[in-house]
Design an enzyme around this catalytic site. Structure first.
Site: not given
Length: 319
Positions: A229, A231, A255, A260, A279
């Site tokens: 969780v 980077r 996450d 992304e 995220h």
């Protein structure tokens, strides 16, 4: 006096607190989809970073002196330009401590208490019990928190309540409450080898890019739990996939990702031992409230001519 521009909606009460703290400043709210670059160009203080309007914010004639971001990560900002113009930068570190901690334990409990699998079975209307002796417990395990800041400190506090032994890693190596043993960055391989659960909360810097690579994953105990969780680019994706495939990692809650959104067809999507969220770990209904609390504390120091006390970014660290 100067102008402060807020890119988040301020309540009447919050505006009143600003006026009490910084009398004489003009408060302008730019919270629509379209931002007036002329307004940004006049700001001495920015609450939020005007993505797409960097040229206006960093205009040679701009009076900008301080930016309070609404994010904990600052690696996407033009840090060198901000430093060159001697603009102070404070981030929103700590805003996410409660929601991200809850997400971490949501990931872990979804696996240890069978919820990840049960959710899939529910969609298929399948009633199938697991063998009770295959269900895990968090109690008694060792959790390594890589990147012990405000979020990691809160995670450690809750982990102790679950009966976990907590170790940590941070650049300074300074001790914090609820962490049994603290490692520096160079001790990552040793630290992961002693843990049952690894939680990555590291920011993205030159030092942390791909810090979780083949060597680090090879040091994991077989059957480890891994939660990211922090980077996305702090983890080398190909190495993570290999560790999931060879059993070095039993379960991963992810996450954040190097790319992304995670592309369709990516191998991680179809892995049974992976739980993916888009995220959202830091999202909370109280986000704006907590950002404002940081901003107001810093504003009191700013107007008094003191160093900003909350989350002042050190440009010497290469984010």
């Amino acid at each position: 006096m100067g102008k402060m521009v807020s890119l988040q909606v301020l309540s009447p009460e919050q505006e009143s607190l600003i006026r009490e703290t910084a009398p004489g400043y003009e408060i302008i709210q730019e919270t629509g989809k379209e931002i007036d670059p002329h307004v940004i160009r006049q700001a001495e203080i920015l609450l939020g970073w005007p993505k797409g309007y960097e040229e206006a914010a960093l205009d040679p004639e701009s009076p900008l002196r301080w930016v309070q971001t609404r994010s904990a990560g600052v690696d996407m900002l033009p840090l060198e330009l901000l430093e060159d113009k001697n603009i102070m930068l404070t981030n929103a570190s700590g805003v996410h401590a409660i929601p991200i901690t809850e997400m971490i334990f949501g990931f872990l409990l979804s696996h240890t208490r069978y919820m990840h699998t049960a959710g899939k079975q529910q969609l298929q209307q399948v009633w199938k019990k697991t063998e009770l002796n295959t269900l895990g417990e968090l109690h008694g395990k060792t959790m390594l928190i890589a990147g012990v800041g405000e979020i990691g400190s809160e995670t450690a506090r809750i982990a102790k309540a679950f009966g976990l032994k907590v170790t940590g890693m941070r650049r300074s190596g300074r001790d914090v409450p609820h962490v049994h043993k603290m490692y520096t960055m160079g001790g990552l391989q040793e630290a992961v080898a002693e843990a049952d659960i690894v939680v990555n909360l590291l920011p993205l810097t030159d030092e942390t890019l791909h810090i979780f690579d083949e060597k680090v994953f090879a040091a994991f105990k077989p059957g480890m739990f891994f939660v990211n969780v922090g980077r996305g680019p702090t983890v080398k994706t190909s190495a993570l996939i290999q560790a999931l495939q060879n059993g070095q990692i039993r379960f991963a809650g992810l996450d954040v990702f190097e790319e992304e959104p995670l592309p369709a067809g990516h191998p991680l999507w179809t892995m049974d031992n992976v739980l993916i969220t888009p995220h959202i770990a830091g999202d909370t209904e109280r986000y704006d409230e907590r950002v404002f609390d940081i901003f107001l504390e810093n504003l009191k120091a700013y107007t008094a001519g003191r160093e900003l006390p909350r989350n002042l970014v050190d440009y010497k660290i290469k984010y």
